[in-house]
Write a protein that holds these residues in place. Sequence first.
Motif, PDB file in Angstrom:
ATOM      1  N   PRO A 162       0.832  -1.216   0.000  1.00 21.14           N
ATOM      2  CA  PRO A 162       0.000   0.000   0.000  1.00 21.14           C
ATOM      3  C   PRO A 162       0.867   1.267   0.000  1.00 21.14           C
ATOM      4  O   PRO A 162       2.060   1.223   0.315  1.00 21.14           O
ATOM      5  CB  PRO A 162      -0.789  -0.118   1.304  1.00 21.14           C
ATOM      6  N   PRO A 163       0.279   2.406  -0.377  1.00 24.44           N
ATOM      7  CA  PRO A 163       1.019   3.677  -0.317  1.00 24.44           C
ATOM      8  C   PRO A 163       1.626   3.909   1.067  1.00 24.44           C
ATOM      9  O   PRO A 163       1.052   3.504   2.082  1.00 24.44           O
ATOM     10  CB  PRO A 163      -0.066   4.716  -0.630  1.00 24.44           C
ATOM     11  N   LEU A 164       2.784   4.530   1.105  1.00 30.67           N
ATOM     12  CA  LEU A 164       3.566   4.834   2.302  1.00 30.67           C
ATOM     13  C   LEU A 164       4.323   3.621   2.826  1.00 30.67           C
ATOM     14  O   LEU A 164       5.046   3.724   3.818  1.00 30.67           O
ATOM     15  CB  LEU A 164       2.707   5.434   3.415  1.00 30.67           C
ATOM     16  N   PHE A 165       4.189   2.467   2.170  1.00 24.34           N
ATOM     17  CA  PHE A 165       4.991   1.292   2.496  1.00 24.34           C
ATOM     18  C   PHE A 165       6.006   1.075   1.377  1.00 24.34           C
ATOM     19  O   PHE A 165       5.687   1.244   0.201  1.00 24.34           O
ATOM     20  CB  PHE A 165       4.124   0.045   2.656  1.00 24.34           C
ATOM     21  N   PHE A 172      -2.186 -11.436   9.944  1.00 24.10           N
ATOM     22  CA  PHE A 172      -1.751 -12.643   9.244  1.00 24.10           C
ATOM     23  C   PHE A 172      -2.912 -13.619   9.081  1.00 24.10           C
ATOM     24  O   PHE A 172      -3.107 -14.199   8.010  1.00 24.10           O
ATOM     25  CB  PHE A 172      -0.610 -13.315  10.011  1.00 24.10           C
ATOM     26  N   GLN A 173      -3.687 -13.812  10.143  1.00 28.46           N
ATOM     27  CA  GLN A 173      -4.818 -14.734  10.045  1.00 28.46           C
ATOM     28  C   GLN A 173      -5.798 -14.260   8.979  1.00 28.46           C
ATOM     29  O   GLN A 173      -6.310 -15.066   8.188  1.00 28.46           O
ATOM     30  CB  GLN A 173      -5.521 -14.841  11.402  1.00 28.46           C
ATOM     31  N   ASN A 174      -6.074 -12.974   8.937  1.00 26.06           N
ATOM     32  CA  ASN A 174      -6.986 -12.447   7.932  1.00 26.06           C
ATOM     33  C   ASN A 174      -6.430 -12.626   6.525  1.00 26.06           C
ATOM     34  O   ASN A 174      -7.171 -12.952   5.594  1.00 26.06           O
ATOM     35  CB  ASN A 174      -7.269 -10.969   8.202  1.00 26.06           C
ATOM     36  N   ALA A 175      -5.124 -12.412   6.385  1.00 27.40           N
ATOM     37  CA  ALA A 175      -4.492 -12.541   5.077  1.00 27.40           C
ATOM     38  C   ALA A 175      -4.539 -13.984   4.583  1.00 27.40           C
ATOM     39  O   ALA A 175      -4.950 -14.265   3.451  1.00 27.40           O
ATOM     40  CB  ALA A 175      -3.053 -12.046   5.136  1.00 27.40           C
ATOM     41  N   LEU A 176      -4.124 -14.916   5.436  1.00 29.36           N
ATOM     42  CA  LEU A 176      -4.129 -16.316   5.021  1.00 29.36           C
ATOM     43  C   LEU A 176      -5.556 -16.827   4.862  1.00 29.36           C
ATOM     44  O   LEU A 176      -5.848 -17.626   3.960  1.00 29.36           O
ATOM     45  CB  LEU A 176      -3.371 -17.173   6.033  1.00 29.36           C
ATOM     46  N   GLY A 177      -6.451 -16.352   5.719  1.00 27.89           N
ATOM     47  CA  GLY A 177      -7.841 -16.765   5.605  1.00 27.89           C
ATOM     48  C   GLY A 177      -8.470 -16.389   4.274  1.00 27.89           C
ATOM     49  O   GLY A 177      -9.359 -17.082   3.782  1.00 27.89           O
ATOM     50  N   MET A 230       4.623 -14.545  -2.122  1.00 33.44           N
ATOM     51  CA  MET A 230       4.639 -13.100  -2.327  1.00 33.44           C
ATOM     52  C   MET A 230       3.241 -12.509  -2.164  1.00 33.44           C
ATOM     53  O   MET A 230       3.069 -11.446  -1.550  1.00 33.44           O
ATOM     54  CB  MET A 230       5.191 -12.755  -3.711  1.00 33.44           C
ATOM     55  N   THR A 231       2.243 -13.203  -2.665  1.00 31.55           N
ATOM     56  CA  THR A 231       0.869 -12.739  -2.510  1.00 31.55           C
ATOM     57  C   THR A 231       0.473 -12.713  -1.037  1.00 31.55           C
ATOM     58  O   THR A 231      -0.200 -11.787  -0.575  1.00 31.55           O
ATOM     59  CB  THR A 231      -0.090 -13.650  -3.296  1.00 31.55           C
ATOM     60  N   LEU A 232       0.914 -13.719  -0.279  1.00 36.75           N
ATOM     61  CA  LEU A 232       0.627 -13.758   1.153  1.00 36.75           C
ATOM     62  C   LEU A 232       1.320 -12.607   1.871  1.00 36.75           C
ATOM     63  O   LEU A 232       0.728 -11.979   2.766  1.00 36.75           O
ATOM     64  CB  LEU A 232       1.070 -15.098   1.734  1.00 36.75           C
ATOM     65  N   LEU A 233       2.560 -12.322   1.512  1.00 41.70           N
ATOM     66  CA  LEU A 233       3.279 -11.194   2.111  1.00 41.70           C
ATOM     67  C   LEU A 233       2.538  -9.887   1.857  1.00 41.70           C
ATOM     68  O   LEU A 233       2.336  -9.076   2.779  1.00 41.70           O
ATOM     69  CB  LEU A 233       4.694 -11.123   1.546  1.00 41.70           C
ATOM     70  N   GLU A 234       2.136  -9.668   0.619  1.00 44.52           N
ATOM     71  CA  GLU A 234       1.390  -8.450   0.287  1.00 44.52           C
ATOM     72  C   GLU A 234       0.091  -8.373   1.086  1.00 44.52           C
ATOM     73  O   GLU A 234      -0.265  -7.300   1.615  1.00 44.52           O
ATOM     74  CB  GLU A 234       1.084  -8.429  -1.212  1.00 44.52           C
ATOM     75  N   ALA A 235      -0.600  -9.499   1.179  1.00 42.28           N
ATOM     76  CA  ALA A 235      -1.867  -9.519   1.911  1.00 42.28           C
ATOM     77  C   ALA A 235      -1.649  -9.271   3.400  1.00 42.28           C
ATOM     78  O   ALA A 235      -2.466  -8.600   4.052  1.00 42.28           O
ATOM     79  CB  ALA A 235      -2.572 -10.857   1.693  1.00 42.28           C
ATOM     80  N   HIS A 246      -3.655  -6.319   5.280  1.00 48.45           N
ATOM     81  CA  HIS A 246      -4.580  -6.598   6.374  1.00 48.45           C
ATOM     82  C   HIS A 246      -4.072  -6.045   7.696  1.00 48.45           C
ATOM     83  O   HIS A 246      -4.872  -5.623   8.548  1.00 48.45           O
ATOM     84  CB  HIS A 246      -4.813  -8.108   6.477  1.00 48.45           C
ATOM     85  N   THR A 247      -2.763  -6.034   7.874  1.00 51.11           N
ATOM     86  CA  THR A 247      -2.208  -5.430   9.087  1.00 51.11           C
ATOM     87  C   THR A 247      -2.482  -3.934   9.110  1.00 51.11           C
ATOM     88  O   THR A 247      -2.807  -3.366  10.165  1.00 51.11           O
ATOM     89  CB  THR A 247      -0.698  -5.712   9.174  1.00 51.11           C
TER      90      THR A 247
END
Length: 235
Positions: free
Chosen positions: A8-11, A73-78, A156-161, A165-166
């Motif tokens: 996301p922006p600012l990251f 992380f749970q939300n991302a993997l979920g 990579m998709t999980l890292l982005e997610a 979500h964080t």
Amino acid sequence: MTATPVFPPLFAGRDAHGAYPFALACTEAARGCDAGLVVYDLAPDRLRAALVLAPEVALREAAAMLPLCGVGFQNALGALAPPEVAVHLGWAGELYVNGGHCGRLTLGAATRDPAALPDWLVVGLTLDLWPADDETGLTPELTALYAEGCADVDAMTLLEAWVRHTLVEINAWEEDGPARLHRDWLGLAQGLEKEIEIAGQRGIFTGVDEHFGLLLKTGDKTALIPLTDLLEETP
């Protein structure tokens, strides 16, 4: 051209190229890098990353970023894994997939004084993608993401997610306070109301206090272990 994660922006992302992202992120934070730096290392068998934050509250409150990143992380993997895959979170940062220990979150900060405002705070993520040994039956308490029906989840998709979500969780925590985070985290807590051992102490994990300190009941006594006790040594 090798693909790079999009945040996301600012990251801003930085490839650690095999170095330990948590240590590298702490070093960069101590040098004064901007908040939002995401240091990552994507290997075939392991995902490692670390996120640099700039808290505006005392460390005892800011340490809530550890469980918050767990909920992220749970939300991302979920959102990426099959619906039958279950994710739970240990108080000390452990990540569990379908009941097996699969990785962990770590916490570092510019200070160890709970009352001080830290100049920076880093949350690290380590996730095993493939088991270290083919003889997985010898260590049934350990697992890896791709051994739990998640082979189609791209690292990579999980890292982005995870970062996205964080960020959502951080915004909610800043706007609405910690009540939502407490509710969501307790719903995912591994070992709640069961006997556990933490820092050489054994007792019943009965819950957490307002700053996510662990409440450990032994007999008729309840001990409080502050979340700040989990701070890692930083470079």
